[in-house]
Scaffold this motif. Structure first.
Motif, PDB file in Angstrom:
ATOM      1  N   LEU A 155       0.806  -1.204   0.130  1.00  0.00           N
ATOM      2  CA  LEU A 155       0.101   0.168  -0.172  1.00  0.00           C
ATOM      3  C   LEU A 155       0.863   1.311  -0.140  1.00  0.00           C
ATOM      4  O   LEU A 155       0.371   2.272  -0.484  1.00  0.00           O
ATOM      5  CB  LEU A 155      -0.857   0.032   1.126  1.00  0.00           C
ATOM      6  CG  LEU A 155      -2.051  -1.152   1.239  1.00  0.00           C
ATOM      7  CD1 LEU A 155      -3.236  -0.683   2.284  1.00  0.00           C
ATOM      8  CD2 LEU A 155      -2.580  -1.106  -0.097  1.00  0.00           C
ATOM      9  N   LEU A 156       2.055   1.083   0.431  1.00  0.00           N
ATOM     10  CA  LEU A 156       2.899   2.475   0.461  1.00  0.00           C
ATOM     11  C   LEU A 156       3.179   2.873  -1.162  1.00  0.00           C
ATOM     12  O   LEU A 156       3.957   3.913  -1.341  1.00  0.00           O
ATOM     13  CB  LEU A 156       4.080   2.359   1.382  1.00  0.00           C
ATOM     14  CG  LEU A 156       3.848   2.159   2.716  1.00  0.00           C
ATOM     15  CD1 LEU A 156       5.266   1.953   3.389  1.00  0.00           C
ATOM     16  CD2 LEU A 156       3.212   3.324   3.256  1.00  0.00           C
ATOM     17  N   GLU A 157       3.188   1.966  -2.078  1.00  0.00           N
ATOM     18  CA  GLU A 157       3.315   2.192  -3.397  1.00  0.00           C
ATOM     19  C   GLU A 157       2.440   3.521  -3.696  1.00  0.00           C
ATOM     20  O   GLU A 157       2.790   4.364  -4.633  1.00  0.00           O
ATOM     21  CB  GLU A 157       3.075   1.084  -4.187  1.00  0.00           C
ATOM     22  CG  GLU A 157       4.244  -0.128  -4.475  1.00  0.00           C
ATOM     23  CD  GLU A 157       3.980  -0.961  -5.425  1.00  0.00           C
ATOM     24  OE1 GLU A 157       2.888  -0.945  -6.050  1.00  0.00           O
ATOM     25  OE2 GLU A 157       4.944  -1.673  -5.753  1.00  0.00           O
ATOM     26  N   ASN A 158       1.206   3.480  -3.144  1.00  0.00           N
ATOM     27  CA  ASN A 158       0.316   4.628  -3.305  1.00  0.00           C
ATOM     28  C   ASN A 158       0.981   5.896  -3.175  1.00  0.00           C
ATOM     29  O   ASN A 158       0.628   6.978  -3.654  1.00  0.00           O
ATOM     30  CB  ASN A 158      -0.854   4.504  -2.499  1.00  0.00           C
ATOM     31  CG  ASN A 158      -1.603   3.291  -2.721  1.00  0.00           C
ATOM     32  OD1 ASN A 158      -1.779   2.765  -4.063  1.00  0.00           O
ATOM     33  ND2 ASN A 158      -2.454   2.959  -1.827  1.00  0.00           N
ATOM     34  N   VAL A 159       1.942   6.060  -2.125  1.00  0.00           N
ATOM     35  CA  VAL A 159       2.517   7.336  -1.852  1.00  0.00           C
ATOM     36  C   VAL A 159       3.792   7.456  -2.691  1.00  0.00           C
ATOM     37  O   VAL A 159       4.071   8.354  -3.629  1.00  0.00           O
ATOM     38  CB  VAL A 159       2.994   7.278  -0.476  1.00  0.00           C
ATOM     39  CG1 VAL A 159       3.864   8.409   0.011  1.00  0.00           C
ATOM     40  CG2 VAL A 159       1.532   7.313   0.593  1.00  0.00           C
ATOM     41  N   VAL A 160       4.771   6.585  -2.788  1.00  0.00           N
ATOM     42  CA  VAL A 160       6.101   6.539  -3.127  1.00  0.00           C
ATOM     43  C   VAL A 160       6.175   6.465  -4.659  1.00  0.00           C
ATOM     44  O   VAL A 160       6.842   7.342  -5.091  1.00  0.00           O
ATOM     45  CB  VAL A 160       6.934   5.454  -2.672  1.00  0.00           C
ATOM     46  CG1 VAL A 160       8.299   5.467  -3.077  1.00  0.00           C
ATOM     47  CG2 VAL A 160       6.944   5.426  -1.019  1.00  0.00           C
ATOM     48  N   LEU A 161       5.329   5.705  -5.484  1.00  0.00           N
ATOM     49  CA  LEU A 161       5.400   5.651  -6.780  1.00  0.00           C
ATOM     50  C   LEU A 161       4.712   6.929  -7.275  1.00  0.00           C
ATOM     51  O   LEU A 161       5.007   7.311  -8.434  1.00  0.00           O
ATOM     52  CB  LEU A 161       4.601   4.582  -7.344  1.00  0.00           C
ATOM     53  CG  LEU A 161       5.566   3.154  -7.707  1.00  0.00           C
ATOM     54  CD1 LEU A 161       6.227   2.835  -6.210  1.00  0.00           C
ATOM     55  CD2 LEU A 161       4.802   2.276  -8.329  1.00  0.00           C
ATOM     56  N   ARG A 162       3.682   7.612  -6.632  1.00  0.00           N
ATOM     57  CA  ARG A 162       3.321   8.737  -6.990  1.00  0.00           C
ATOM     58  C   ARG A 162       4.479   9.993  -7.225  1.00  0.00           C
ATOM     59  O   ARG A 162       4.556  10.788  -7.761  1.00  0.00           O
ATOM     60  CB  ARG A 162       2.211   9.165  -6.283  1.00  0.00           C
ATOM     61  CG  ARG A 162       1.095  10.403  -6.828  1.00  0.00           C
ATOM     62  CD  ARG A 162       0.033  10.301  -6.015  1.00  0.00           C
ATOM     63  NE  ARG A 162       0.008  10.807  -4.579  1.00  0.00           N
ATOM     64  CZ  ARG A 162      -0.292   9.986  -3.608  1.00  0.00           C
ATOM     65  NH1 ARG A 162      -1.134   8.706  -3.965  1.00  0.00           N
ATOM     66  NH2 ARG A 162      -0.386  10.269  -2.466  1.00  0.00           N
ATOM     67  N   ARG A 163       5.054  10.052  -5.953  1.00  0.00           N
ATOM     68  CA  ARG A 163       6.167  10.939  -5.870  1.00  0.00           C
ATOM     69  C   ARG A 163       7.444  10.798  -6.728  1.00  0.00           C
ATOM     70  O   ARG A 163       8.132  11.665  -7.343  1.00  0.00           O
ATOM     71  CB  ARG A 163       6.624  10.847  -4.415  1.00  0.00           C
ATOM     72  CG  ARG A 163       5.816  11.475  -3.380  1.00  0.00           C
ATOM     73  CD  ARG A 163       6.363  11.513  -1.904  1.00  0.00           C
ATOM     74  NE  ARG A 163       5.609  11.850  -0.960  1.00  0.00           N
ATOM     75  CZ  ARG A 163       5.711  11.616   0.268  1.00  0.00           C
ATOM     76  NH1 ARG A 163       6.617  11.314   0.794  1.00  0.00           N
ATOM     77  NH2 ARG A 163       4.803  12.263   1.180  1.00  0.00           N
ATOM     78  N   TYR A 164       7.706   9.549  -7.083  1.00  0.00           N
ATOM     79  CA  TYR A 164       8.781   9.211  -7.960  1.00  0.00           C
ATOM     80  C   TYR A 164       8.516   8.390  -9.212  1.00  0.00           C
ATOM     81  O   TYR A 164       8.541   7.013  -9.134  1.00  0.00           O
ATOM     82  CB  TYR A 164       9.849   8.257  -7.166  1.00  0.00           C
ATOM     83  CG  TYR A 164      10.371   9.186  -5.914  1.00  0.00           C
ATOM     84  CD1 TYR A 164      11.345   9.968  -6.038  1.00  0.00           C
ATOM     85  CD2 TYR A 164      10.020   8.789  -4.659  1.00  0.00           C
ATOM     86  CE1 TYR A 164      11.713  10.672  -4.956  1.00  0.00           C
ATOM     87  CE2 TYR A 164      10.367   9.531  -3.556  1.00  0.00           C
ATOM     88  CZ  TYR A 164      11.185  10.457  -3.492  1.00  0.00           C
ATOM     89  OH  TYR A 164      11.628  11.049  -2.530  1.00  0.00           O
ATOM     90  N   PRO A 165       7.931   8.766 -10.224  1.00  0.00           N
ATOM     91  CA  PRO A 165       7.395   8.208 -11.251  1.00  0.00           C
ATOM     92  C   PRO A 165       8.486   7.182 -11.980  1.00  0.00           C
ATOM     93  O   PRO A 165       8.095   6.200 -12.692  1.00  0.00           O
ATOM     94  CB  PRO A 165       7.160   9.349 -12.298  1.00  0.00           C
ATOM     95  CG  PRO A 165       6.652  10.527 -11.429  1.00  0.00           C
ATOM     96  CD  PRO A 165       7.777  10.367 -10.259  1.00  0.00           C
TER      97      PRO A 165
END
Length: 280
Positions: free
Chosen positions: A214-224
């Motif tokens: 679920l942390l991909e929701n945060v991290v992947l949004r910040r680092y495409p």
């Protein structure tokens, strides 16, 4: 005494609540990797001395291995000193529990050197004071980790699977990743029971459907760039592709060694750290 401090990946990471003290309640399936740091521990007359072969790693009170030694000295009233030499192979600030693994190794090593006779449970309880991943690093293998990381249940081993790790040139702060997470906006949580069932049947395709972080929701949004790493890995034949922990490392599990090696070559660019390893 020479110890191996093994890295880990998250086969899943679900956030199911938040305590009043701000800590998130987790449900994670964690897996130990062959990739490891080497920790050499020896008794000295007094004090704590930490060395590391990587100059960007602090060797004072900021180092979690130092904190582990200090914690055990205070807890068990150890009058002697300890020297800890760290040879780093696990990338730093990568979501692979490199620091936590080092701390776990220090606790286990000092338990032996000073004949403390601490049980695994006592070591895990001490480790939790240092970080949420330390109890798992003490147990190792394939585990379900719950609460804030303190409830560790061993599962059927998920060993000898090929894993490709890709760590980009930047790190991600665990605090920042969790700080940007919004629990009330999550529509779909991890079906951990079904993931564990698929793992038990060695059903990698089933696992790929239920493996989520679920942390991909945060991290992947910040680092495409992490999305493009995931996509490239999937196109190269990875069966399961996920960010580990709070990132930014993206890993792929492969059934074919050649496909994994091709993916490693393709992704070894733009400062990416690329490591081929296995689950143990």
């Amino acid at each position: 005494m020479l110890l191996k401090a093994h890295a880990k990946i998250n086969l899943s990471l679900d956030i199911i609540g938040k305590r009043k003290d701000g800590y998130h309640l987790l449900e994670m399936v964690m897996q130990t990797l062959e990739l490891h740091d080497e920790i050499e521990i020896s008794e000295t007359e007094k004090g704590i001395l930490v060395t590391c072969d990587k100059d960007y790693v602090p060797v004072d009170e900021r180092n979690i291995a130092y904190k582990a030694a200090k914690l055990l000295m205070e807890l068990k009233d150890i009058r002697k000193g300890v020297r800890i030499d760290i040879r780093k192979k696990i990338p730093v600030a990568a979501g692979l529990a490199g620091g936590s693994a080092d701390a776990a190794a220090v606790l286990e090593g000092m338990n032996e050197i000073f004949n403390l006779k601490m049980t695994e449970k006592e070591l895990m309880d001490a480790g939790l004071k240092l970080g949420a991943d330390v109890p798992f690093c003490i147990r190792g293998g394939t585990c379900l980790c719950e609460g804030v990381g303190e409830v560790v249940t061993s599962l059927k081993p998920f060993k000898d699977h090929i894993v490709l790790l890709v760590k980009p040139s930047f790190g991600v702060s665990t605090k920042d990743a969790y700080g940007g997470f919004e629990l009330d906006k999550i529509n779909r949580h991890v079906d951990t029971d079904k993931l564990i069932k698929a793992m038990g049947e060695n059903d990698l395709k089933g696992m790929s459907y239920f493996s989520r972080n679920l942390l991909e929701n945060v991290v992947l949004r910040r680092y495409p760039v992490l999305k493009s790493i995931k996509l490239s890995m999937q196109k190269s034949g990875s069966v399961i592709t996920l960010m580990s922990g709070s990132g930014p490392t993206i890993y792929g599990i492969f059934t074919d060694e050649q496909h994994a090696e091709n993916a490693a070559r393709a992704l070894h660019k733009n400062g990416n750290e690329v490591i081929l390893t296995r689950t143990i």
